[in-house]
Write a protein that holds these residues in place. Structure first.
Motif, PDB file in Angstrom:
ATOM      1  N   ALA A 196       0.836  -1.209   0.000  1.00 29.25           N
ATOM      2  CA  ALA A 196       0.000   0.000   0.000  1.00 29.25           C
ATOM      3  C   ALA A 196       0.863   1.249   0.000  1.00 29.25           C
ATOM      4  O   ALA A 196       0.566   2.230  -0.689  1.00 29.25           O
ATOM      5  N   VAL A 197       1.938   1.234   0.798  1.00 28.11           N
ATOM      6  CA  VAL A 197       2.808   2.410   0.858  1.00 28.11           C
ATOM      7  C   VAL A 197       3.503   2.620  -0.484  1.00 28.11           C
ATOM      8  O   VAL A 197       3.646   3.749  -0.966  1.00 28.11           O
ATOM      9  N   VAL A 198       3.926   1.523  -1.094  1.00 26.67           N
ATOM     10  CA  VAL A 198       4.599   1.629  -2.396  1.00 26.67           C
ATOM     11  C   VAL A 198       3.639   2.214  -3.428  1.00 26.67           C
ATOM     12  O   VAL A 198       4.003   3.106  -4.200  1.00 26.67           O
ATOM     13  N   ILE A 199       2.395   1.716  -3.401  1.00 30.95           N
ATOM     14  CA  ILE A 199       1.421   2.250  -4.354  1.00 30.95           C
ATOM     15  C   ILE A 199       1.169   3.726  -4.077  1.00 30.95           C
ATOM     16  O   ILE A 199       1.039   4.542  -5.000  1.00 30.95           O
ATOM     17  N   GLY A 200       1.103   4.062  -2.792  1.00 30.14           N
ATOM     18  CA  GLY A 200       0.916   5.477  -2.435  1.00 30.14           C
ATOM     19  C   GLY A 200       2.017   6.342  -3.012  1.00 30.14           C
ATOM     20  O   GLY A 200       1.774   7.440  -3.528  1.00 30.14           O
ATOM     21  N   LYS A 201       3.243   5.848  -2.939  1.00 27.35           N
ATOM     22  CA  LYS A 201       4.368   6.627  -3.483  1.00 27.35           C
ATOM     23  C   LYS A 201       4.223   6.808  -4.981  1.00 27.35           C
ATOM     24  O   LYS A 201       4.538   7.873  -5.531  1.00 27.35           O
ATOM     25  N   THR A 202       3.763   5.776  -5.661  1.00 26.41           N
ATOM     26  CA  THR A 202       3.627   5.911  -7.120  1.00 26.41           C
ATOM     27  C   THR A 202       2.565   6.957  -7.459  1.00 26.41           C
ATOM     28  O   THR A 202       2.688   7.669  -8.449  1.00 26.41           O
ATOM     29  N   CYS A 220       4.507  -3.116 -12.918  1.00 24.30           N
ATOM     30  CA  CYS A 220       3.245  -2.366 -12.770  1.00 24.30           C
ATOM     31  C   CYS A 220       3.460  -1.103 -11.949  1.00 24.30           C
ATOM     32  O   CYS A 220       2.947  -0.034 -12.284  1.00 24.30           O
ATOM     33  N   ILE A 221       4.217  -1.256 -10.867  1.00 21.23           N
ATOM     34  CA  ILE A 221       4.454  -0.103  -9.999  1.00 21.23           C
ATOM     35  C   ILE A 221       5.198   0.990 -10.742  1.00 21.23           C
ATOM     36  O   ILE A 221       4.914   2.177 -10.612  1.00 21.23           O
ATOM     37  N   LEU A 222       6.174   0.593 -11.555  1.00 20.30           N
ATOM     38  CA  LEU A 222       6.977   1.591 -12.258  1.00 20.30           C
ATOM     39  C   LEU A 222       6.191   2.306 -13.345  1.00 20.30           C
ATOM     40  O   LEU A 222       6.489   3.458 -13.680  1.00 20.30           O
ATOM     41  N   THR A 223       5.233   1.625 -13.922  1.00 21.78           N
ATOM     42  CA  THR A 223       4.453   2.270 -14.977  1.00 21.78           C
ATOM     43  C   THR A 223       3.225   2.987 -14.431  1.00 21.78           C
ATOM     44  O   THR A 223       2.630   3.803 -15.137  1.00 21.78           O
ATOM     45  N   LEU A 224       2.867   2.714 -13.184  1.00 21.77           N
ATOM     46  CA  LEU A 224       1.657   3.331 -12.614  1.00 21.77           C
ATOM     47  C   LEU A 224       1.693   4.862 -12.637  1.00 21.77           C
ATOM     48  O   LEU A 224       0.685   5.484 -12.990  1.00 21.77           O
ATOM     49  N   PRO A 225       2.828   5.520 -12.285  1.00 23.11           N
ATOM     50  CA  PRO A 225       2.837   6.985 -12.343  1.00 23.11           C
ATOM     51  C   PRO A 225       2.522   7.522 -13.733  1.00 23.11           C
ATOM     52  O   PRO A 225       1.855   8.557 -13.875  1.00 23.11           O
ATOM     53  N   PHE A 243      -4.477   5.253   1.744  1.00 21.79           N
ATOM     54  CA  PHE A 243      -3.229   4.531   1.964  1.00 21.79           C
ATOM     55  C   PHE A 243      -2.472   5.123   3.137  1.00 21.79           C
ATOM     56  O   PHE A 243      -1.785   4.416   3.872  1.00 21.79           O
ATOM     57  N   ARG A 244      -2.612   6.422   3.334  1.00 25.76           N
ATOM     58  CA  ARG A 244      -1.904   7.061   4.437  1.00 25.76           C
ATOM     59  C   ARG A 244      -2.427   6.542   5.769  1.00 25.76           C
ATOM     60  O   ARG A 244      -1.676   6.315   6.713  1.00 25.76           O
ATOM     61  N   LYS A 245      -3.744   6.381   5.809  1.00 28.26           N
ATOM     62  CA  LYS A 245      -4.339   5.895   7.062  1.00 28.26           C
ATOM     63  C   LYS A 245      -3.906   4.449   7.336  1.00 28.26           C
ATOM     64  O   LYS A 245      -3.739   4.057   8.486  1.00 28.26           O
TER      65      LYS A 245
END
Lengths: 73, 680
Positions: free
Chosen positions: B176-182, B232-237, B677-679
């Motif tokens: 979740a944190v990784v996705i939040g960063k993206t 997926c994470i790298l292309t998400l942004p 995601f922050r919560k």
């Protein structure tokens, strides 16, 4: 081909044989240092060539760092 | 750290002192609007822009990505708070540039691999190198703001790569944190795109280089699912950015059109064009020296200044200090060194060595046609040197601190101060009052205030034909459009504009175009009447003398050196050749007009004097009539006689509306996801 090009190729082959990235970078930096007075004196052809050599040597040095080749002693 | 901050602050303030003083910022590309011109921009995206094609309007689709950067600034600071442009300019663009560029580079340097003290030098180098100084002095504020965000975006991506690599200490970080960063990266990329999409391209190339760097760490000895998750994470942004830009991408994708073609006939995909714009040689780019430094005159390339060669010497010396560093620091130094060399190679364009490689990239790689001017690649060099040079200085200081006792306490201060003095020496042209553009003091000439008051005194629609070009302080609005003589005739030669005005066809042509005034400007910024790149008063005098002899031009007013001539009976924005037909209209927005016709005859032609585009259509009681070309304008054949109303609209707006809806949904969803995601 100019004499400086021949010298460049010789040094390049030596660096590639030695596989020492530090030496490659040092020669590149020396080329840049040599270019400074030449630009000041407006001897542009050789100065521009030295910058190109510097680029080449630094690039080789970076590639050797990246590939992590060991120094051939 | 505080000691170093003082000389850095003094240097930055000295370079940019004009930004902190009253007056206007007048670079060649900088903007200026009177308060009465604020109606030109809106918060909502429109597919048509009335000031394109020199006051005859044009499709804004290819450039719609950038509409928020002016729209929000003008609407919020201008219409909402009623601020003068001299304040809006600074608050919305110039001060944020200084703030963001310095802080983002300082922050990233500190987090990656230098101490706080030397990280301040990163801020100095990134904010005040010769490349970005000429960009900002020229007034390219949107590009400058995008440039300011690049270090932050790069840092966020590097952190993401660290999270995904198997050597990261946070390998167990929740997904979740990784996705939040993206998602945060996606927002930053969106901001950069809305300011200047070419900067996004440059940034992604730099990120791509880091991706190649990290391939081993991300994919070796990982499961297929883990590797797929990383991809997926790298292309998400990028996906998030594309969703946010739906208001631009969807109409562009559906309605086609090459964005480069839409930029105008000057933007031609030819090798000669790329070669022409390749002003920088390898020694310029490697030395982070803009080829036009310091005069910033287009095409004027000075001799190489050897003092700038100390910059690459310091930058690449970092490679000599990495053998004793930890793996991650070694990696950063090698990566930023590659970035510096890559930027140097690309920024020299088609010049030696291997200039044909750039041409091949220009002709082959998608999106590379946006870099007809290779100087944009200086961003990579500035980013590289902003981190490498402080690292080298820090390493040199550490080396001497081991050997010299007196150096131990103040070595970092001495080293930093020496560099600051050297950098100030490089920037010495900015210390004089003659440095160009926004770094030079400029005031609004009283003549232009008087011209503005004169022109705004009339509510009716008309165009103003500026001969030969629109000056920096010209007034224009949706109701009173400005036409550049040079752009109208697609020339840069004053003689051709004069010959046109002296020709038999000029009077009718300008009358049909709705031109009411022909104005010769006062060249306060010395950018218009030029010979050999210098202001030439003889050109101005000759032009005025020639216009005095044209019988259909009536001189009605002079404000200082501004000469105003009037054309009798100009046509309106909507007109018909049939004098019996009455036409009234209201501009709803740039893509919609409500028109009322009286005494129309069937088959009459209604002329709409905006630049012809087949996608304009008239809706007459449910019947859609597409635009026909009438000379260079739009026209609609009236299908029936009598009195009736119609709506003239630009059809691509329908897709812009749908795309905008998707953009808003996407943006709100991303914000909601971040809170969620922050919560967690």
């Amino acid at each position: 081909m100019k004499p400086q090009d021949i010298l460049f190729i010789i040094l390049l082959l030596a660096i590639l044989w030695k596989r020492n990235p530090v030496w490659a970078v040092i020669i590149g930096l020396l080329s840049l240092i040599l270019a400074v007075p030449l630009f000041q004196l407006q001897i542009f052809f050789t100065a521009e060539r030295l910058v190109m050599y510097a680029f080449g040597f630094i690039l080789i040095g970076i590639m050797l760092f990246y590939l992590g080749k060991k120094d051939r002693n | 750290m505080q000691i170093i901050l003082i000389p850095i602050t003094v240097l930055i303030f000295t370079v940019f002192r004009n930004w902190f003083m009253p007056g206007y910022l007048a670079g060649y590309d900088s903007l200026f609007y009177f308060n009465e011109s604020y109606d030109l921009y809106s918060i909502y995206p429109y597919a048509w822009n009335t000031i394109r094609e020199s006051g005859f309007g044009g499709s804004f689709l290819p450039l719609l990505w950038g509409y928020p950067s002016n729209g929000f600034a003008v609407q919020i600071f201008g219409n909402m708070f009623g601020l003068d442009w001299s304040i809006i300019d600074r608050v919305a663009f110039y001060f944020p540039y200084l703030f963001i560029a310095f802080l983002s580079s300082w922050f990233v340097a500190k987090r990656l691999f230098v101490s706080s003290t030397f990280a301040l030098l990163s801020g100095l180098i990134y904010t005040t190198n010769s490349y970005i100084l000429l960009v900002m002095s020229g007034g390219q504020v949107h590009f400058g703001l995008a440039y300011a965000l690049v270090p932050l975006a790069m840092y966020l991506y590097i952190c993401l790569f660290q999270n995904l690599s198997k050597k990261s200490s946070k390998i167990t970080q929740k997904k979740a944190v990784v996705i939040g960063k993206t998602l945060v990266i996606g927002i930053v990329l969106t901001l950069i795109s809305m300011l200047d999409i070419r900067v996004l391209y440059v940034l992604l190339l730099g990120v791509g280089a880091y991706f190649i760097f990290s391939l081993r760490d991300i994919f070796v000895n990982r499961t297929f699912i883990a590797a797929a998750f990383s991809i997926c994470i790298l292309t998400l942004p990028i996906v998030v950015t594309m969703l946010h830009l739906s208001y631009w991408l969807i109409p562009m994708a559906l309605l086609g059109g090459n964005p480069v073609d839409q930029l105008g006939s000057g933007y031609v995909l030819q090798e000669e064009s790329v070669r022409f714009f390749s002003f920088a040689k390898l020694e310029n780019s490697l030395a982070l020296l803009h080829p036009n430094w310091p005069d910033n005159i287009f095409g004027k390339v000075g001799f190489m200044k050897p003092e700038f060669l100390l910059l690459p010497l310091l930058a690449f010396s970092a490679l000599l200090f990495i053998t004793n560093q930890n793996t991650i620091q070694k990696k950063y130094v090698v990566y930023f060194s590659i970035l510096g060399l890559l930027g140097s190679f690309l920024a020299k364009g088609t010049n030696d060595p291997f200039g044909d490689v750039y041409l091949w990239m220009f002709n082959t790689i998608p999106g590379f046609t946006s870099f007809r001017d290779p100087s944009k690649w200086y961003i990579l060099i500035a980013l590289s040197y902003a981190f490498l040079i402080p690292f080298t200085l820090q390493s040199i200081t550490a080396f001497f601190q081991k050997k010299k006792n007196f150096f131990q306490k103040y070595g970092h201060v001495i080293t930093a101060l020496l560099f600051i003095f050297y950098f100030a020496f490089l920037l010495r042209p900015t210390f004089t009052s003659e440095f160009t553009g926004t770094l030079r003091h400029s005031t609004l000439p009283n003549e232009y205030k008087q011209v503005k008051d004169y022109l705004t005194n009339q509510d009716s629609f008309y165009r103003v034909f500026w001969v030969p070009d629109i000056p920096h302080y010209a007034y224009f609005s949706n109701q009173h459009r400005a036409v550049s003589g040079n752009e109208y005739l697609r020339t840069t030669e004053l003689e051709k504009v004069t010959m046109f005005l002296q020709s038999d066809k000029a009077e009718d042509e300008l009358r049909n175009a709705g031109v009411k005034y022909v104005i010769v400007p006062y060249d306060s910024e010395e950018q218009i009447f030029i010979s050999d790149r210098r202001f030439d008063e003889k050109k101005y005098n000759l032009l005025v003398k020639n216009l005095e002899n044209i019988k259909w031009l009536t001189k009605i007013e002079s404000f200082g050196k501004v000469q105003i001539y009037e054309i009798a009976n100009p046509k309106n924005l909507f007109w018909s050749a049939d004098t019996e037909t009455g036409i009234t209209y209201t501009m709803v927005n740039p893509v919609t007009y409500a028109v009322t016709i009286q005494n129309a005859s069937q088959g009459d032609r209604l002329i709409f004097s905006e630049a012809y585009d087949s996608k304009w259509q008239a809706d007459i009681d449910g019947t859609k009539v597409s635009s026909d070309q009438f000379t260079r304008y739009n026209s609609f054949v009236l299908p029936k006689e009598g009195n009736y109303s119609m709506q003239i609209s630009y059809s691509p707006q329908e897709w812009v509306n749908k795309g905008f809806f998707l953009s808003v949904i996407s943006f709100v969803s991303v914000l909601g996801a971040l809170v969620f995601f922050r919560k967690r």
